[in-house]
Every structure is written in structure tokens, then in C-alpha cells.
Design a protein around this motif. Structure first.
Motif, short mmCIF file in Angstrom:
data_model
loop_
_atom_site.label_atom_id
_atom_site.label_comp_id
_atom_site.label_asym_id
_atom_site.label_seq_id
_atom_site.Cartn_x
_atom_site.Cartn_y
_atom_site.Cartn_z
N ASN A 12 0.85 -1.18 0.00
CA ASN A 12 0.00 0.00 0.00
C ASN A 12 0.89 1.24 0.00
O ASN A 12 1.65 1.46 0.94
CB ASN A 12 -0.88 -0.03 1.25
N PHE A 59 -4.70 -7.84 2.79
CA PHE A 59 -5.85 -7.29 2.08
C PHE A 59 -7.15 -7.77 2.70
O PHE A 59 -7.39 -8.97 2.80
CB PHE A 59 -5.80 -7.69 0.61
N LYS A 60 -7.94 -6.81 3.14
CA LYS A 60 -9.28 -7.15 3.63
C LYS A 60 -10.25 -6.20 2.97
O LYS A 60 -10.15 -4.98 3.12
CB LYS A 60 -9.36 -6.98 5.16
N SER A 61 -11.18 -6.75 2.24
CA SER A 61 -12.11 -5.87 1.52
C SER A 61 -13.11 -5.26 2.49
O SER A 61 -13.43 -5.83 3.54
CB SER A 61 -12.81 -6.63 0.40
N ILE A 62 -13.59 -4.09 2.12
CA ILE A 62 -14.50 -3.35 2.99
C ILE A 62 -15.83 -4.09 3.11
O ILE A 62 -16.37 -4.26 4.20
CB ILE A 62 -14.71 -1.93 2.44
N VAL A 78 -15.06 -6.38 -4.05
CA VAL A 78 -13.95 -5.44 -4.11
C VAL A 78 -14.32 -4.33 -5.09
O VAL A 78 -14.81 -4.58 -6.18
CB VAL A 78 -12.65 -6.12 -4.61
N TYR A 91 -13.67 -13.07 -5.19
CA TYR A 91 -14.31 -11.77 -4.99
C TYR A 91 -15.15 -11.40 -6.20
O TYR A 91 -14.79 -11.70 -7.34
CB TYR A 91 -13.26 -10.68 -4.79
N GLN A 105 -15.85 5.32 0.27
CA GLN A 105 -14.56 4.67 0.44
C GLN A 105 -14.60 3.30 -0.23
O GLN A 105 -15.52 2.52 -0.02
CB GLN A 105 -14.19 4.50 1.91
N ASP A 150 -12.02 -0.07 -2.08
CA ASP A 150 -10.87 -0.87 -1.67
C ASP A 150 -9.55 -0.47 -2.31
O ASP A 150 -8.57 -0.21 -1.62
CB ASP A 150 -11.15 -2.35 -1.99
N ILE A 151 -9.52 -0.45 -3.62
CA ILE A 151 -8.24 -0.28 -4.30
C ILE A 151 -8.30 0.90 -5.27
O ILE A 151 -9.24 1.02 -6.06
CB ILE A 151 -7.87 -1.56 -5.09
N LYS A 171 -8.74 2.54 0.38
CA LYS A 171 -8.01 1.89 1.46
C LYS A 171 -6.61 1.49 1.01
O LYS A 171 -5.65 1.70 1.73
CB LYS A 171 -8.81 0.65 1.84
N TYR A 172 -6.53 0.91 -0.16
CA TYR A 172 -5.23 0.46 -0.66
C TYR A 172 -4.90 1.22 -1.94
O TYR A 172 -5.71 1.25 -2.88
CB TYR A 172 -5.25 -1.04 -0.98
#
Length: 503
Positions: free
Chosen positions: A7, A16-19, A24, A60, A240, A242-243, A272-273
Motif C-alpha cells: 500500500n 488485504f481485507k475488503s471493505i 472489491v 471476490y 470509500q 478498496d483499491i 483503502k489500498y
RNA sequence: GGUUCUGUGGCCGAGUGGCUAGGCAGAGCUCUGCAAAAGCUCCUACAGCGGUUCGAAUCCGCUCGGAACCUCCA
């Protein structure tokens, strides 16, 4: 074993943890369609295609959003302020949107050649003017932007002061602080509209010669460079997600500005990432417009460029990119590309051999040495996942594939007894290779031709077999050599069989 | 000048504090009517100088070189 991604925000690999569990959201900065894509552009789209494919492989559901920047941006105050799209349209005597369409089509063509999966949503900047205006209005209302002569600027200093308190200083992504920048930003002319040199445009007043223009609360103009990504990612992925991905060169200022705009809008760090791919270099330098060293994708495929010794197939380029880690620079060179071409060919042929191996083999008592092969194959295969989970290390996975290739070929050539692999190992080998080569890496066969060509070649090979059986080597060599001249290479196999490969 | 990164064998490139990826090129061998393909073997590197350590290409420092960003840029 869980996925770890590097990150940029933390400068570390993070788990990695998805919201939203099982889903994702991924946003990647897409092309500016004011010109043709070059080799450097291939890197992010192939990199994120593989990330997209891997996330899907992990189960995912991915919403992948990649924008098309089709509204002219410029941040060239102080120089000749020109909308690059409008300018080129004049030169080429085209409507701006016609030009945009042309390069969008070319981009899609190249992405298709690379076998990338299209994004789930591909929003255009011009299609989201309303959303951008709404966002700008909110930013002004909250006091983080100001209007000057029909343009709107983001107040970076105020933002930095307020948002530093909640852990979101301006510069959090690129690792620079505002004070440094204020000192080092060079003097530019025509900065009087801005309160501060670090401020950036959210909306630009359109000069009369500017072709692309839209009405707004501040007069006719066009959106600033950064606002589209904030507006569109927010619309399709939420406050927000994930990536957020893109090239390293976008870290500053583009992504930094996106973060600031979105933070004002919804008080969150938008993604997040943050994942950034490194550059493709040529003679040690980044390939880019400003250096005048870019090779267009169509030129790569056709070979028509002074620096190219030959054409390179899209799959060669894709493979070339996957042979390095996405966060390392990758140096272009004919030798390197040719190396990838041969390597990919060898790997693919081993893969085809593998697909032809029969699944059920009678098991015989095994020696220890042969048992080792089975163990080795299992280890190599299990490492596929391990390596991909370690920040998408495609290079290491490919290295393992090349360790498997001699085993596969060895079984075919009977250097290695077929029963060396347990049925479940062979089955795993087949399924894993398919999953990685085709589904995750998105590689496909280079050769074309189809069934009819195959039928014809089978016929020629059977003629050659007959000639060989009669020791009529004149005929058999003639068939082989003339096919070779046409780009078809015949290969005699151990058991009297024959196969071919094109090119 | 500021921020960040980087320097691996002929070339492209992985890389972890100890078990010295992989590919391409090159050399030899096996198989083969010949060739190609394939297989086997060889070529064994971490910019330089110090330091930490039982041990460093991998950590730290310095020197030298290269790059990205600070301006449109994947």
C-alpha cells in the motif's frame, strides 16, 4: 494464507481485507484519449488486469472502474494555456469528440489485443460534468475552494491545516509535506488567480478559442485535471472503496489532489489500498511524451519504428511485463523482448503438451527418485498461490512454471516415466496451470489460423511421414523446409509423431 | 535544491540475513537420416569502501552512478 498488497499509503505490505465481504471496488486511472497509447501505457492496464483477474480467482466479485479522460485538462498556467485535445483537433481538422472517439477506439483495440478483461464500468469525464460540478459546489460551500475569474481553485493550505488534524495532511500519499513544496515550487507567471502556488484548479474558465466547454455556476469552462476521478469513483464505488490504482507518476499531484477533494466531500480517505505500478523505461529513461521516446502500441505490434528490430506480438509484451514485478522499473530492449518471445513460446508449448497428457496412468511401484518429482511438482504448484499472495509476484510464478516445463516435456519424451506423477498431482498440475496461465495471467495462444489450417498441416505432416518411412528424405525435407520458409516449423518427435508450431 | 526510489552474471530480470530464482544469449552432450524441438550439463553475479553480525547481494554509514516526482504524463 492471505493476500498481501503493498500500500503506497503506508509504504508497507498489508493484509488485504475488503471493505464489503466478498466484494472489491477498484478504481484505476485510465487513459487520456488525446493521442495513441504507447508501450508505457500497457503496463498499468495489464498489471491491473492481472490483479482484477486474481481477485476474481480468489472469489471476490470485483467492480472495476476505469475512466476515460476525454475532456481536455491543462495545468499549464504560465505557459501557453491550451487544451491539448482542442489544439490537436484543430491541427487535424477534426471535431474534438471525433478525435476522442478515434483514440478511445484505438485504446480499446489495443486492450483487446492484450486480452484484458474490460472494466465493469468505463465512465467518461465528459459524461460526468454534472457530478463534477456538484462536487465542486460542495467543496466551495465547505470553504475549501474559491472562485477567481470564472475558475475555481482548491485551497490547499486551508485543507492541509484542517485535515492534518484528522490524519489526512496534503501529501500523505506521496510523502511530502506542504511546507517543503511551498518553498520549492518554482515561480510561474499568471499565478495571480491563485492564492497559493500549490492550489490546483477544480474548474477552469474557458478562453474563447477553447472548443470543449460546458456551462457552470461560474461561467463556461471545463473541469480541472483531478476532479473527474474523485467524482466518478465516488459515484460508482462510494465514499470509500478498496483499491485505487495507477502509474507511479500519478502519485503526485494527481492522486494527492483526488484524496484532498474526496476528503472534503465525504470526510474519508477515498481508498483503502493505493497500488502503483512502476514505469517502463527505454535506455534507462521513462517512456513518455515529454521525452519523445515513446513507441506506440500499434508500432510495437507492427514493428514499424526505428528502435524496433521486429514486430512483437501482444502476448509477448504481456508476458514480458509479467516477467517482472509491477513495482520495479522494466527496461525495454529488443533483446529482452525477443527473450520473452522465445520464453513464452517454450512455456506455451509445454502447456499444450501438458494438456495432451492422459490423466489416468497405471501406477507402478515407485523409486525414491521418482517420488521426489511428485513432491517437487506439488511444491512448485503450491508456491503459485504463495507468490501471488505476496503482492502479486507474477515473476516468481513464471519462474516456477519454467521449472515445471522440463518435467512436462520429460514425461512426453519419456525421460521421466509417466507414472512419476500421481494422478491427483497431474490433475492438479493441469488445473493449476490452466488457472494461472489462462485465467489469471490472461495469456493465450499467439498463433492464428484455425481448424482449416490445422487440417492442412495435418495432411502435409502425414505426407512427410510417408516420405520418411520410405526414406525419401528429399521429399520430406522439401515439405519441412518450405513450410519453415512460410513460418511453420515441424518437429519430429521421439515416437515417430510430428507436431508443428507457427512462426 | 526538495521528496522518493534504485545500481544483480553478455542481456532482461526475482530475491530471503545463512540453503547462492527464472528467462534469453553462449558452450558441450543426448536423442535424430539430417535439422528443429526437447532433455541433460556448464557459464554463478550482486557498483565501491567501511561497519553491524558467527554469517550480508540482503541491515547501517559514506562515496560514485542511474531514475521518478516536484509541470501534462501510466
Amino acid at each position: 494464507m492471505s493476500l498481501k498488497v503493498y500500500n503506497t499509503l503506508s509504504r508497507k505490505k498489508e493484509e488485504f481485507k475488503s471493505i464489503t465481504e466478498g466484494h472489491v471496488g477498484m478504481y484505476v486511472c485510465g487513459p487520456t484519449v488525446s493521442g495513441e497509447s504507447h508501450l508505457g501505457h500497457a503496463r498499468p492496464y495489464i498489471t491491473f488486469d492481472v490483479i482484477h483477474r486474481y481477485l476474481r480467482h480468489l472469489g471476490y466479485k470485483v467492480r472495476y472502474v476505469r475512466n476515460i479522460t476525454d475532456a481536455g485538462h491543462f495545468e499549464e498556467e504560465g505557459r501557453e494555456a491550451e487544451d491539448k485535445i482542442a489544439k490537436k483537433a484543430l491541427l487535424e481538422r477534426l471535431e474534438p469528440m471525433e478525435l476522442v472517439q478515434k483514440y478511445t477506439n484505438l485504446f480499446h483495440w489495443a486492450m483487446n489485443e492484450f486480452n484484458t478483461i474490460p472494466p465493469s464500468i468505463e465512465p467518461t469525464a465528459t459524461g460526468h460534468i454534472v457530478e463534477q460540478i456538484v462536487m465542486i459546489e460542495k467543496i466551495i460551500k465547505d470553504g475549501y475552494a474559491y472562485v477567481a475569474n470564472g475558475s475555481v481553485y482548491f485551497d490547499v493550505e486551508k485543507y492541509n491545516t484542517d485535515f492534518s488534524k484528522v490524519g489526512m495532511p496534503y501529501g500523505m500519499l506521496s510523502g511530502r509535506n506542504l511546507e517543503d513544496q511551498l518553498e520549492t515550487t518554482r515561480e510561474l507567471d499568471n499565478q495571480d488567480e491563485k492564492r497559493n502556488t500549490a492550489d490546483f484548479a477544480l474548474w477552469k474558465n474557458a478562453p474563447p478559442e477553447h472548443i470543449m466547454r460546458w456551462p457552470s455556476p461560474w461561467g463556461e469552462g471545463f473541469p480541472g485535471w483531478h476532479i473527474e476521478c474523485s467524482a466518478m469513483s465516488n459515484k460508482y464505488l462510494g465514499d470509500q472503496f478498496d483499491i485505487h490504482g495507477g502509474g507511479m507518476d500519478l502519485q503526485f499531484p494527481h492522486h494527492e489532489c483526488e484524496i484532498a477533494q474526496s476528503a472534503v466531500y465525504n470526510h474519508k480517505t477515498m481508498a483503502k489500498y493505493w497500488i502503483h505500478n512502476n514505469m517502463i523505461t527505454i535506455n534507462g529513461r521513462k517512456m513518455g511524451k515529454s521525452y519523445g521516446n515513446q513507441i506506440m502500441l500499434s508500432q510495437m505490434f507492427s514493428g514499424e519504428h526505428p528502435l524496433l528490430e521486429q514486430p512483437y506480438h501482444p502476448m509477448t509484451i504481456r508476458f514480458f511485463i509479467l516477467q517482472s514485478h509491477y513495482r520495479s522499473t522494466l527496461d525495454f530492449g529488443n533483446d529482452a523482448l525477443k527473450g520473452s518471445e522465445k520464453a513464452f513460446k517454450r512455456l506455451w508449448e509445454a502447456y499444450e503438451v501438458l494438456n495432451g497428457l492422459p490423466l489416468t496412468v497405471d501406477r507402478l511401484p515407485l523409486s525414491e527418485a521418482i517420488d521426489d518429482i511428485d513432491v517437487k511438482v506439488n511444491t512448485l504448484l503450491n508456491e503459485f498461490d504463495e507468490f501471488m499472495n505476496d503482492d502479486f509476484n507474477t515473476a516468481k510464478v513464471i519462474a516456477n512454471m519454467f521449472e515445471l516445463a522440463p518435467i512436462i516435456n520429460g514425461i512426453k519424451d519419456k525421460h521421466i516415466p509417466a507414472e512419476a506423477l500421481k494422478p491427483e498431482t497431474l490433475s492438479l498440475l493441469k488445473s493449476k496451470m490452466k488457472a494461472y496461465i489462462e485465467d489469471i495471467f490472461g495469456l493465450k495462444q499467439e498463433k492464428e489460423g484455425g481448424d482449416k489450417l490445422d487440417d492442412i498441416l495435418q495432411l502435409l505432416m502425414s505426407l512427410r511421414k510417408e516420405a520418411k518411412a520410405k526414406k525419401d528424405f528429399v521429399t520430406s525435407d522439401k515439405i519441412r523446409n518450405e513450410l519453415l520458409a512460410l513460418g511453420v516449423q515441424l518437429k519430429d518427435e521421439k515416437d515417430g509423431g510430428m507436431s508443428y508450431s507457427i512462426q
